[in-house]
Motif scaffolding. Structure first.
Motif, PDB file in Angstrom:
ATOM      1  N   VAL A  91       0.836  -1.203   0.000  1.00 20.53           N
ATOM      2  CA  VAL A  91       0.000   0.000   0.000  1.00 20.53           C
ATOM      3  C   VAL A  91       0.868   1.251   0.000  1.00 20.53           C
ATOM      4  CG1 VAL A  91      -1.670   1.338   1.329  1.00 20.53           C
ATOM      5  CG2 VAL A  91      -1.955  -1.136   1.099  1.00 20.53           C
ATOM      6  N   LEU A  92       1.923   1.258   0.831  1.00 20.84           N
ATOM      7  CA  LEU A  92       2.800   2.423   0.913  1.00 20.84           C
ATOM      8  C   LEU A  92       3.503   2.682  -0.413  1.00 20.84           C
ATOM      9  CD1 LEU A  92       4.416   1.920   4.447  1.00 20.84           C
ATOM     10  CD2 LEU A  92       2.639   3.550   3.787  1.00 20.84           C
ATOM     11  N   TYR A  93       3.930   1.621  -1.084  1.00 25.89           N
ATOM     12  CA  TYR A  93       4.584   1.791  -2.376  1.00 25.89           C
ATOM     13  C   TYR A  93       3.614   2.336  -3.417  1.00 25.89           C
ATOM     14  CZ  TYR A  93       8.594  -0.979  -0.768  1.00 25.89           C
ATOM     15  OH  TYR A  93       9.691  -1.437  -0.103  1.00 25.89           O
ATOM     16  N   PHE A  94       2.342   1.922  -3.314  1.00 28.57           N
ATOM     17  CA  PHE A  94       1.384   2.221  -4.382  1.00 28.57           C
ATOM     18  C   PHE A  94       0.714   3.585  -4.213  1.00 28.57           C
ATOM     19  CE2 PHE A  94      -2.463   1.278  -6.995  1.00 28.57           C
ATOM     20  CZ  PHE A  94      -1.794   0.887  -8.142  1.00 28.57           C
ATOM     21  N   ILE A  95       0.713   4.131  -3.002  1.00 30.63           N
ATOM     22  CA  ILE A  95       0.016   5.400  -2.749  1.00 30.63           C
ATOM     23  C   ILE A  95       0.470   6.524  -3.679  1.00 30.63           C
ATOM     24  CG2 ILE A  95      -0.182   7.291  -1.075  1.00 30.63           C
ATOM     25  CD1 ILE A  95      -0.632   5.219   1.081  1.00 30.63           C
ATOM     26  N   PRO A  96       1.789   6.761  -3.872  1.00 31.87           N
ATOM     27  CA  PRO A  96       2.172   7.867  -4.764  1.00 31.87           C
ATOM     28  C   PRO A  96       1.640   7.721  -6.187  1.00 31.87           C
ATOM     29  CG  PRO A  96       4.041   7.140  -3.461  1.00 31.87           C
ATOM     30  CD  PRO A  96       2.951   6.133  -3.246  1.00 31.87           C
ATOM     31  N   TYR A  97       1.440   6.481  -6.636  1.00 32.23           N
ATOM     32  CA  TYR A  97       0.962   6.268  -8.006  1.00 32.23           C
ATOM     33  C   TYR A  97      -0.499   6.676  -8.165  1.00 32.23           C
ATOM     34  CZ  TYR A  97      -0.332   3.879 -12.319  1.00 32.23           C
ATOM     35  OH  TYR A  97      -0.815   3.583 -13.571  1.00 32.23           O
ATOM     36  N   ILE A  98      -1.309   6.451  -7.129  1.00 28.11           N
ATOM     37  CA  ILE A  98      -2.738   6.738  -7.267  1.00 28.11           C
ATOM     38  C   ILE A  98      -3.061   8.208  -6.986  1.00 28.11           C
ATOM     39  CG2 ILE A  98      -3.370   4.372  -6.695  1.00 28.11           C
ATOM     40  CD1 ILE A  98      -4.092   5.300  -3.904  1.00 28.11           C
ATOM     41  N   VAL A  99      -2.113   8.954  -6.422  1.00 31.72           N
ATOM     42  CA  VAL A  99      -2.321  10.394  -6.226  1.00 31.72           C
ATOM     43  C   VAL A  99      -2.186  11.094  -7.580  1.00 31.72           C
ATOM     44  CG1 VAL A  99      -1.460  12.475  -5.086  1.00 31.72           C
ATOM     45  CG2 VAL A  99      -1.467  10.287  -3.865  1.00 31.72           C
ATOM     46  N   SER A 101      -1.187  13.218 -10.636  1.00 31.71           N
ATOM     47  CA  SER A 101       0.150  13.677 -11.006  1.00 31.71           C
ATOM     48  C   SER A 101       0.330  15.173 -10.760  1.00 31.71           C
ATOM     49  CB  SER A 101       0.427  13.357 -12.474  1.00 31.71           C
ATOM     50  OG  SER A 101      -0.549  13.948 -13.320  1.00 31.71           O
ATOM     51  N   VAL A 102      -0.720  15.963 -10.963  1.00 32.19           N
ATOM     52  CA  VAL A 102      -0.633  17.400 -10.730  1.00 32.19           C
ATOM     53  C   VAL A 102      -0.373  17.681  -9.249  1.00 32.19           C
ATOM     54  CG1 VAL A 102      -1.880  19.575 -10.826  1.00 32.19           C
ATOM     55  CG2 VAL A 102      -2.095  17.948 -12.705  1.00 32.19           C
ATOM     56  N   VAL A 103      -1.015  16.904  -8.382  1.00 28.29           N
ATOM     57  CA  VAL A 103      -0.810  17.072  -6.940  1.00 28.29           C
ATOM     58  C   VAL A 103       0.619  16.681  -6.570  1.00 28.29           C
ATOM     59  CG1 VAL A 103      -1.545  16.304  -4.654  1.00 28.29           C
ATOM     60  CG2 VAL A 103      -3.253  16.680  -6.452  1.00 28.29           C
ATOM     61  N   ASN A 104       1.063  15.515  -7.062  1.00 31.03           N
ATOM     62  CA  ASN A 104       2.433  15.080  -6.791  1.00 31.03           C
ATOM     63  C   ASN A 104       3.450  16.125  -7.246  1.00 31.03           C
ATOM     64  OD1 ASN A 104       2.068  12.578  -5.533  1.00 31.03           O
ATOM     65  ND2 ASN A 104       1.840  11.507  -7.474  1.00 31.03           N
ATOM     66  N   ALA A 105       3.274  16.599  -8.475  1.00 29.17           N
ATOM     67  CA  ALA A 105       4.233  17.563  -9.027  1.00 29.17           C
ATOM     68  C   ALA A 105       4.217  18.876  -8.246  1.00 29.17           C
ATOM     69  CB  ALA A 105       3.911  17.824 -10.500  1.00 29.17           C
ATOM     70  N   SER A 106       3.056  19.317  -7.838  1.00 31.13           N
ATOM     71  CA  SER A 106       2.963  20.569  -7.079  1.00 31.13           C
ATOM     72  C   SER A 106       3.645  20.434  -5.721  1.00 31.13           C
ATOM     73  CB  SER A 106       1.495  20.965  -6.896  1.00 31.13           C
ATOM     74  OG  SER A 106       0.867  21.189  -8.147  1.00 31.13           O
ATOM     75  N   ILE A 107       3.455  19.277  -5.077  1.00 28.80           N
ATOM     76  CA  ILE A 107       4.101  19.049  -3.779  1.00 28.80           C
ATOM     77  C   ILE A 107       5.614  19.058  -3.936  1.00 28.80           C
ATOM     78  CG2 ILE A 107       4.479  17.336  -1.960  1.00 28.80           C
ATOM     79  CD1 ILE A 107       1.546  16.503  -2.330  1.00 28.80           C
ATOM     80  N   TRP A 108       6.110  18.355  -4.949  1.00 28.01           N
ATOM     81  CA  TRP A 108       7.552  18.272  -5.148  1.00 28.01           C
ATOM     82  C   TRP A 108       8.140  19.609  -5.607  1.00 28.01           C
ATOM     83  CZ3 TRP A 108      11.224  15.197  -3.553  1.00 28.01           C
ATOM     84  CH2 TRP A 108      10.888  13.918  -3.102  1.00 28.01           C
ATOM     85  N   ARG A 109       7.359  20.401  -6.296  1.00 29.29           N
ATOM     86  CA  ARG A 109       7.850  21.727  -6.686  1.00 29.29           C
ATOM     87  C   ARG A 109       8.102  22.577  -5.448  1.00 29.29           C
ATOM     88  NH1 ARG A 109       4.142  24.926 -10.763  1.00 29.29           N
ATOM     89  NH2 ARG A 109       2.778  24.869  -8.927  1.00 29.29           N
ATOM     90  N   SER A 110       7.245  22.415  -4.441  1.00 29.15           N
ATOM     91  CA  SER A 110       7.469  23.131  -3.182  1.00 29.15           C
ATOM     92  C   SER A 110       8.653  22.550  -2.411  1.00 29.15           C
ATOM     93  CB  SER A 110       6.204  23.062  -2.318  1.00 29.15           C
ATOM     94  OG  SER A 110       5.109  23.687  -2.966  1.00 29.15           O
ATOM     95  N   ILE A 111       8.780  21.214  -2.443  1.00 31.62           N
ATOM     96  CA  ILE A 111       9.887  20.565  -1.733  1.00 31.62           C
ATOM     97  C   ILE A 111      11.232  20.978  -2.325  1.00 31.62           C
ATOM     98  CG2 ILE A 111      10.975  18.342  -1.233  1.00 31.62           C
ATOM     99  CD1 ILE A 111       8.184  17.134  -1.052  1.00 31.62           C
ATOM    100  N   LEU A 112      11.296  21.103  -3.651  1.00 31.62           N
ATOM    101  CA  LEU A 112      12.550  21.427  -4.330  1.00 31.62           C
ATOM    102  C   LEU A 112      12.787  22.923  -4.466  1.00 31.62           C
ATOM    103  CD1 LEU A 112      12.362  18.779  -7.214  1.00 31.62           C
ATOM    104  CD2 LEU A 112      13.709  18.635  -5.115  1.00 31.62           C
TER     105      LEU A 112
END
Length: 270
Positions: A91-99, A101-112
């Protein structure tokens, strides 16, 4: 099946045929189109942005054929060696895949972010440095992607008979030898299929690049998809963008045909 066929004709076949037609025109995306033959395709061979995007797509494909596939194989094989909390890790491995992509990218843009994120701590600008930007986008996309590969590889590995591993242990084979002698041959069709899909999806990559960098800085993260988008909607070169789309489709078709030939020769069931 008739309603499904009708929907596919309307949303897939008709737009695809229209794209092929418009690729031979100077259509701006609005109004009529003038037939110009192969001029768009001839221009592609001299277009620096197109060639730059094609090269980045090749690099992107190589990265995703190596790094996520290796991580997915290792993660799946590691999960087969444990008996407790396997479902939790899946489940932990799969969670990032089901989120999304726009949300993932926005989060990482803030992280970086170079002002308040990891970039500030390391004194770098991962998304603003031309030499780091493409690798940074690939890293973010891989973070969301490799968990999917883990789940698929794990499903394939679960179909391998446990008796093969028991016999290998009796013969003194360790985990590494078992992996290369039993696991990899047992999942070879799945591995080849995921390799095929990785190549196709790599040439369709768009969302992470667009949200994180929009192809910048200075075209260092441009892919064919971002070049197509810019030509179609910013430069109003619908015909030229259609030619890029046709080239992308031809690349995918060549890969699929190659896979089908290999599957027939190898007599794979998948």
């Amino acid at each position: 099946m008739l309603p499904l066929i009708a929907v596919n004709v309307v949303v897939v076949l008709v737009p695809a045929a229209s794209s092929v037609y418009y690729s031979f025109t100077d259509w701006s995306g609005i109004g009529g189109a003038n037939f110009i033959g192969l001029q768009n395709y001839a221009q592609l061979l001299k277009d620096g942005e197109f060639l730059n995007g094609l090269w980045h797509n090749i690099l992107w494909t190589i990265f995703f054929l190596i790094v996520p596939m290796a991580m997915g194989l290792f993660g799946a094989y590691a999960l087969t060696r444990i008996r407790r909390f396997q479902l939790l890790f899946r489940v932990l491995y799969f969670i990032p895949y089901i989120v999304a992509s726009v949300v993932n990218a926005s989060i990482w843009r803030s992280i970086l972010d170079p002002q308040s994120g990891i970039g500030a701590l390391l004194h770098i600008n991962p998304l603003g440095n031309p030499s780091l930007a493409l690798w940074s986008v690939e890293f973010v996309n891989n973070w969301a992607w490799w968990g999917f590969l883990v789940v698929v590889f794990l499903a394939a590995m679960s179909g391998i008979s446990p008796s093969l591993y028991e016999a290998a242990e009796m013969d003194g084979a360790g985990p590494v030898r078992q992996f290369f002698s039993i696991t990899l041959p047992g999942i070879r069709p799945t591995f080849a299929f995921l390799g095929l899909m990785t190549i196709i999806w790599s040439f369709l990559a768009f969302d992470y690049v667009y949200v994180l960098t929009q192809g910048g800085p200075a075209g260092s993260t441009d892919l064919l998809s971002t070049v197509l988008y810019r030509d179609a909607f910013s430069n109003l070169q619908g015909g030229y963008a259609s030619a890029i789309g046709v080239v992308m489709a031809l690349i995918s078709a060549i890969v699929v045909v190659g896979y089908l030939v290999l599957r027939r020769v190898r007599k794979w069931e998948i």
